[in-house]
Design an enzyme around this catalytic site. Structure first.
Site, PDB file in Angstrom:
ATOM      1  N   ARG A   1      -9.185  -1.698   8.142  1.00  0.00           N
ATOM      2  CA  ARG A   1     -10.037  -0.410   8.189  1.00  0.00           C
ATOM      3  C   ARG A   1      -9.970   0.189   9.293  1.00  0.00           C
ATOM      4  O   ARG A   1     -11.217   0.469   9.845  1.00  0.00           O
ATOM      5  CB  ARG A   1     -11.403  -1.215   7.660  1.00  0.00           C
ATOM      6  CG  ARG A   1     -11.368  -0.951   6.104  1.00  0.00           C
ATOM      7  CD  ARG A   1     -12.729  -1.227   5.376  1.00  0.00           C
ATOM      8  NE  ARG A   1     -12.892  -0.549   4.457  1.00  0.00           N
ATOM      9  CZ  ARG A   1     -13.669  -0.891   3.358  1.00  0.00           C
ATOM     10  NH1 ARG A   1     -13.993  -2.092   3.233  1.00  0.00           N
ATOM     11  NH2 ARG A   1     -13.954   0.056   2.641  1.00  0.00           N
ATOM     12  N   CYS A   2      -9.105   0.458   9.943  1.00  0.00           N
ATOM     13  CA  CYS A   2      -8.971   1.077  11.324  1.00  0.00           C
ATOM     14  C   CYS A   2      -8.628   2.569  11.641  1.00  0.00           C
ATOM     15  O   CYS A   2      -9.074   2.739  12.659  1.00  0.00           O
ATOM     16  CB  CYS A   2      -7.726   0.183  12.068  1.00  0.00           C
ATOM     17  SG  CYS A   2      -6.144   0.595  11.675  1.00  0.00           S
TER      18      CYS A   2
ATOM     19  N   GLN B   1       0.682  -1.297  -0.173  1.00  0.00           N
ATOM     20  CA  GLN B   1       0.137  -0.056   0.017  1.00  0.00           C
ATOM     21  C   GLN B   1       0.722   1.350  -0.020  1.00  0.00           C
ATOM     22  O   GLN B   1       0.347   2.476  -0.088  1.00  0.00           O
ATOM     23  CB  GLN B   1      -0.989  -0.073   1.020  1.00  0.00           C
ATOM     24  CG  GLN B   1      -1.938  -1.173   1.198  1.00  0.00           C
ATOM     25  CD  GLN B   1      -2.602  -1.145   2.607  1.00  0.00           C
ATOM     26  OE1 GLN B   1      -2.698  -2.479   3.174  1.00  0.00           O
ATOM     27  NE2 GLN B   1      -3.258  -0.087   3.013  1.00  0.00           N
TER      28      GLN B   1
ATOM     29  N   GLU C   1     -12.819   4.080   5.735  1.00  0.00           N
ATOM     30  CA  GLU C   1     -13.071   3.274   6.814  1.00  0.00           C
ATOM     31  C   GLU C   1     -13.902   3.661   7.893  1.00  0.00           C
ATOM     32  O   GLU C   1     -14.281   2.916   8.943  1.00  0.00           O
ATOM     33  CB  GLU C   1     -11.458   3.457   7.699  1.00  0.00           C
ATOM     34  CG  GLU C   1     -10.522   2.862   6.791  1.00  0.00           C
ATOM     35  CD  GLU C   1      -9.032   3.085   7.443  1.00  0.00           C
ATOM     36  OE1 GLU C   1      -8.265   2.635   7.662  1.00  0.00           O
ATOM     37  OE2 GLU C   1      -8.821   4.350   7.364  1.00  0.00           O
TER      38      GLU C   1
HETATM   39  N1  MCN Z   1     -14.270   9.393  -1.884  1.00  0.00           N
HETATM   40  C1  MCN Z   1     -15.089  10.124  -2.665  1.00  0.00           C
HETATM   41  N2  MCN Z   1     -15.537  11.261  -1.808  1.00  0.00           N
HETATM   42  C2  MCN Z   1     -15.039  11.634  -0.618  1.00  0.00           C
HETATM   43  C3  MCN Z   1     -14.193  10.446  -0.048  1.00  0.00           C
HETATM   44  C4  MCN Z   1     -13.755   9.377  -0.821  1.00  0.00           C
HETATM   45  O1  MCN Z   1     -15.503   9.744  -3.792  1.00  0.00           O
HETATM   46  N3  MCN Z   1     -15.504  12.770  -0.101  1.00  0.00           N
HETATM   47  C5  MCN Z   1     -13.680   8.039  -2.937  1.00  0.00           C
HETATM   48  C6  MCN Z   1     -12.221   8.333  -3.076  1.00  0.00           C
HETATM   49  O2  MCN Z   1     -11.891   9.419  -4.105  1.00  0.00           O
HETATM   50  C7  MCN Z   1     -11.674   7.051  -3.340  1.00  0.00           C
HETATM   51  C8  MCN Z   1     -12.502   6.069  -2.083  1.00  0.00           C
HETATM   52  O3  MCN Z   1     -13.795   6.882  -2.021  1.00  0.00           O
HETATM   53  O4  MCN Z   1     -11.695   6.343  -4.328  1.00  0.00           O
HETATM   54  C9  MCN Z   1     -11.859   6.002  -0.892  1.00  0.00           C
HETATM   55  O5  MCN Z   1     -11.145   7.254  -0.658  1.00  0.00           O
HETATM   56  P1  MCN Z   1     -10.689   7.642   0.932  1.00  0.00           P
HETATM   57  O6  MCN Z   1     -11.514   7.570   1.850  1.00  0.00           O
HETATM   58  O7  MCN Z   1      -9.658   8.719   0.631  1.00  0.00           O
HETATM   59  O8  MCN Z   1      -9.714   6.307   1.249  1.00  0.00           O
HETATM   60  P2  MCN Z   1      -8.361   5.853   0.612  1.00  0.00           P
HETATM   61  O9  MCN Z   1      -8.486   5.875  -0.809  1.00  0.00           O
HETATM   62  O10 MCN Z   1      -7.137   6.304   1.096  1.00  0.00           O
HETATM   63  O11 MCN Z   1      -8.387   4.422   0.766  1.00  0.00           O
HETATM   64  C10 MCN Z   1      -7.903   3.704   2.158  1.00  0.00           C
HETATM   65  C11 MCN Z   1      -8.964   3.052   2.697  1.00  0.00           C
HETATM   66  C12 MCN Z   1      -8.487   2.194   3.790  1.00  0.00           C
HETATM   67  S1  MCN Z   1      -7.315   2.758   5.186  1.00  0.00           S
HETATM   68  C13 MCN Z   1      -8.707   0.781   4.020  1.00  0.00           C
HETATM   69  S2  MCN Z   1      -8.334  -0.132   5.179  1.00  0.00           S
HETATM   70  C14 MCN Z   1      -9.721   0.206   2.758  1.00  0.00           C
HETATM   71  C15 MCN Z   1     -10.643   1.128   2.258  1.00  0.00           C
HETATM   72  O12 MCN Z   1      -9.886   2.183   2.099  1.00  0.00           O
HETATM   73  N4  MCN Z   1      -9.160  -0.710   2.274  1.00  0.00           N
HETATM   74  C16 MCN Z   1      -9.795  -1.025   1.093  1.00  0.00           C
HETATM   75  N5  MCN Z   1     -11.338   0.705   1.339  1.00  0.00           N
HETATM   76  C17 MCN Z   1     -11.120  -0.217   0.642  1.00  0.00           C
HETATM   77  N6  MCN Z   1     -11.658  -0.607  -0.456  1.00  0.00           N
HETATM   78  C18 MCN Z   1     -11.301  -1.689  -1.133  1.00  0.00           C
HETATM   79  N7  MCN Z   1     -11.993  -2.120  -2.356  1.00  0.00           N
HETATM   80  N8  MCN Z   1     -10.251  -2.301  -1.095  1.00  0.00           N
HETATM   81  C19 MCN Z   1      -9.302  -1.933   0.213  1.00  0.00           C
HETATM   82  O13 MCN Z   1      -8.440  -2.707   0.376  1.00  0.00           O
HETATM   83 CU1  CUM Z   2      -5.822   0.730   9.512  1.00  0.00          CU
HETATM   84  S1  CUM Z   2      -6.258  -0.350   7.716  1.00  0.00           S
HETATM   85 MO1  CUM Z   2      -6.171   1.092   6.308  1.00  0.00          MO
HETATM   86  O1  CUM Z   2      -5.468   2.336   7.397  1.00  0.00           O
HETATM   87  O2  CUM Z   2      -4.927   0.681   5.289  1.00  0.00           O
END
Ligand code: MCN
Ligand code: CUM
Length: 788
Positions: A373-374, A223, A743
């Site tokens: 997802r913490c 990641q 998360e």
């Molecule tokens: N998004 C959006 N509008 C927002 C916020 C987010 O459209 N206001 C969209 C983003 O553009 C992105 C998605 O939602 O495409 C998730 O965005 P974000 O919340 O920023 O999270 P990350 O992209 O940093 O993803 C990490 C997060 C984590 S930490 C875990 S754990 C987890 C999760 O995402 N692992 C996943 N969701 C997952 N989903 C899939 N399919 N697979 C994983 O491993």
């Molecule tokens: Cu703590 S699980 Mo996500 O932060 O990759």
């Protein structure tokens, strides 16, 4: 408030339910995962693992294995020791064995590796390696670990006990005083068990060392590719692997969920093998290895107390936690936060005084802690406060919704400074809870519950009004091994007005190829389908810290918007030149600059892109591109209110989730469909540990749930039907007003489920049940409490 849709469907900027660009290749079976990578002359690695949780290695005899046809090498800790590669640093400044030289510290720990011409030969050779162990007394219970006569595990560090660190935050005295003065105090012990992400794809890599160029390319399930590259350069620089000679590529990833943040020994052994043998080496874990040895999540033993006035105003919170880290502290936190962001535990409530202590201990279990997802241990914090509020409501005889409304931080209190030091950016908690209550018909459900109770039926309603904290982070507080937690975007517009943007984050299924394109479409008016997104290749992407803790939108999403705005500023200069007016005379609408008062005089972003390479203003550099490194001024604080309704079968103890309404607020939404998908997945990953999942060990440290026969995952059959809705409270400091969301649902859901089950059983004096709430646990309670 909803996210305003400013672009037409042809451009597909923010707020559009654009179908995921990446899905075509996944649906056609054209995804490229690590195991799809096959290089000429590639060798395969398999790993010998310890049957004991704690043992001395007396001897490793590899003769029979080495005699097998197709076996190329056997690697032990002693081999790595020659290069000082038998230990590696963890992200928390601890040390972790790559391969042991004298002792193993948990069941399934790596003991030796076999390299062979074929995966099956490697597996057979693993069976042929004879390891002589002398079993030692294991330390499994973290409370036992702290007893003076417990075996000391980390004698290699000169330790004389198993205590790793103590961390505390808040005002101890003021909190103590508030407790002394309180009308009502409730205290609850909670155990949040060890669980495992169990993503569809296990971990693995292909390490490809080119002895001629001295260059190492590693395709791996990570990641955080750049962090891996820097860490490798720091530990292996002395054997010639300097940073420019290392290329880390994270190809498609089949789910990360935090389990693909750590650097596992398997990766390092495969890299060492490739360097030693000068051939590509592939290592892919099997399912049991993944479950038994990779980073776990949670494992917090918590004692929590709330102080309140008799009419239900919460005055103080006190928490003491024992954290089981396994044999080394390999949690993937920002360095300054040993307990992650656990100090968000005051939650959505205006609590004046709080004090939190966490002690970490070593045990003979696998390391990890941050996964599933913490949001860096926000799950533990939210579970604690949301349970505790219900325990208080029960003690006061108050409706849990009423108690929440009474204690919520009010909309006009934002930005809100919490007792434990966070500045919440924005929120409207009463609105989210009210919306969830209206959607589920809360008052009518309470009436129904009263009628059912009168008939002796078990129905419960549970609420969770959580606050998340994501977007690490402001670089003044957040770093990993000293590297500041900013995020970057490199954006280039081609002459025909199409674009490519590269990022240091890495999607594992979240849909970044779509949503980042939508952000750039929003800012530049270039259709999202013409914006190509690339992540995960350290040779091409700008430096970034990776995707975890729902930080991509708050950080990289912001970087994308800022890079696009830089491009737009240059585009404006070119437009002024082309239209022969001054910049101030121009108006922007998505994709077009128009002359104010003469709207037919205009140039499109595509015209401008072409001009940037063919007819740019004299004195200006050619080209149209920008890089932005975004350092967020604060974290973002998404939130939500969930309500769960359960019915319990008295005969079997089975809990049935009748309804589950989730109202989430992540500020402005980039792609509503993707956000809903994230919430559905997140809710399912909240339901799973609440009802089914747990990594269980016996006193010897044998893992009792080391395969999917015993580690229960929900399938579509067990998963409830989720009902989702949204409120929109923009982040005031994020360029798009967006907050992370990945998360939220996993953080918020378990408490709603437990609160519903406890609510159903509360007439019989039940105040708490630890997760997972299995039918057997409920059945036992029904019998103990004389319900049946
Ligand atoms: N998004 C959006 N509008 C927002 C916020 C987010 O459209 N206001 C969209 C983003 O553009 C992105 C998605 O939602 O495409 C998730 O965005 P974000 O919340 O920023 O999270 P990350 O992209 O940093 O993803 C990490 C997060 C984590 S930490 C875990 S754990 C987890 C999760 O995402 N692992 C996943 N969701 C997952 N989903 C899939 N399919 N697979 C994983 O491993
Ligand atoms: Cu703590 S699980 Mo996500 O932060 O990759």
């Amino acid at each position: 408030m909803e996210t305003e849709v400013r672009t037409p469907p042809t451009i597909c900027g923010m707020g559009h339910r654009m179908k995921r660009k990446e899905d075509a290749r996944f649906l056609f079976g054209k995804g490229r995962y690590v195991d799809d990578i096959k290089l000429p002359g590639m060798l395969y690695m398999d790993i010998v693992r310890s049957p004991f949780a704690h043992a001395r290695i007396k001897n490793i005899n590899a003769e029979r294995a080495l005699a097998m046809e197709g076996v190329v090498a056997v690697i032990t800790g002693k081999d790595l020791e020659k290069y000082n590669l038998h230990w590696m640093p963890t992200l928390m400044g601890d040390t972790q064995m790559v391969l042991p030289t004298d002792r193993v510290m948990y069941q399934a720990q790596e003991v030796a590796a076999v390299i062979a011409t074929d995966r099956y030969i490697a597996a057979d050779a693993v069976e042929a390696i004879e390891v002589e162990y002398e079993p030692l007394e294991p330390v499994i219970d973290p409370f036992r670990a702290l007893e003076p006569d417990a075996p000391v595990l980390r004698t290699d560090k000169g330790k004389t006990d198993n205590h790793i660190w103590h961390w505390e935050i808040g005002d101890r005295e003021a909190t103590e005083r508030a407790f002394q003065e309180a009308d009502v105090v409730v205290k609850q012990q909670l155990y949040i068990p060890r669980i495992h992400v169990a993503s569809i794809e296990t971990c693995g890599c292909v390490a490809d060392y080119d002895p001629v160029e001295g260059k190492l390319t590693v395709y791996m399930t990570t990641q955080a590719p750049h962090v891996v590259r820097t860490a490798l350069a720091l530990v292996a620089g002395h054997v010639g692997l300097s940073e420019e000679k290392i290329r880390v590529i994270a190809p498609d990833i089949g789910g990360g969920f935090g389990g693909k943040v750590p650097i596992y020994p398997g990766y390092v052994i495969a890299i060492a093998a490739s360097v030693l043998l000068g051939k590509p080496v592939k290592w892919i874990e099997d399912r049991s290895e993944n479950l038994q040895a990779d980073s776990f999540a949670r494992d917090y033993h918590i004692t929590a107390e709330l102080a309140a006035t008799k009419d239900g105003k919460i005055t103080a919170l006190r928490i003491k936690t024992l954290a089981d880290h396994g044999y080394t502290d390999a949690a993937a936190n920002p360095s300054k936060f040993p307990a992650g962001l656990f100090s968000i535990c005051t939650g959505s409530y205006d609590i004046k005084h709080a004090f939190v202590e966490v002690d970490a201990v070593y045990t003979n279990k696998p390391p990890g802690g941050i996964a599933y997802r913490c949001s860096f241990r926000v799950t533990e914090a939210v579970h604690t406060i949301e349970r505790l509020v219900d325990v208080l409501a029960q003690k006061l005889g108050m409706d849990p919704a009423e108690l929440r409304f009474k204690n919520f931080i009010q909309p006009d209190q934002f930005p809100y400074k919490s007792a434990l030091g966070w500045e919440y950016d924005s929120g409207n908690y009463p609105a989210a809870l009210r919306k969830a209550m209206d959607l589920i018909g809360y008052e009518a459900l309470r009436r129904e519950q009263a009628e059912r109770r009168a008939r002796g039926e078990l129905m419960g309603i549970g609420i969770s009004s959580f606050t998340e904290i994501v977007g690490a982070g402001p670089s003044r507080h957040f770093d990993i091994l000293g590297i500041k937690m900013f995020e970057s975007c490199e954006l280039r517009i081609h002459p025909t007005g199409k674009a490519i943007a590269r990022f240091g984050t890495k999607s594992q299924g979240q849909g970044h190829e779509t949503t980042y394109a939508q952000i750039i479409a929003e800012e530049l008016g270039i259709p999202a389908e013409h914006v190509q997104i690339e992540e995960g290749d350290t040779d091409t992407a700008p430096y970034g810290l990776g995707t975890y803790a729902s930080r991509s939108t708050p950080t990289a999403g912001a970087a994308a918007a800022m890079a696009a705005r830089k491009v737009r500023e240059k585009a404006r200069k070119i437009a002024a030149y082309l239209l022969e007016v001054s910049e101030e005379d121009l108006e922007w609408e998505p994709g077009v600059f128009r002359v104010k008062g003469a709207p037919d005089k205009s140039v499109t972003i595509q015209d401008i892109a072409m001009a940037a390479y063919t007819n740019h203003p004299p004195g200006m550099e050619a080209g149209l591109e920008a890089v932005h490194y975004y350092d967020p001024p604060n974290l973002t604080f998404p939130f939500g209110s969930y309500i769960c309704v359960v019915d319990i079968d008295k005969g079997t103890g089975q809990v049935k989730i009748r309804r589950f309404v989730a109202v989430d607020d992540c500020g402005h939404v980039i792609n509503p469909m993707i956000v809903e998908g994230q919430i559905h997945g997140g809710l399912t990953m909240g339901f799973a540990p609440a009802m089914m999942e747990e990594l269980v060990y016996d006193e010897e440290g044998n893992i009792l749930s080391g395969s999917f026969m015993d580690y229960l995952l929900p399938t579509a059959v067990e998963t409830p039907r989720w009902e989702t809705a949204r409120t929109v409270t923009p982040s005031p400091h994020h360029p798009l007003g967006a907050k992370g969301v990945g998360e939220s649902a996993t953080v918020g859901a378990p408490a709603a489920i437990v609160n519903a089950v406890v609510d159903a059983l509360s007439p019989y004096g039940v105040t708490h049940i630890d997760i997972p709430i299995t039918p057997y646990k409920v059945w036992k309670i029904l019998h103990e409490k004389g319900v049946v």
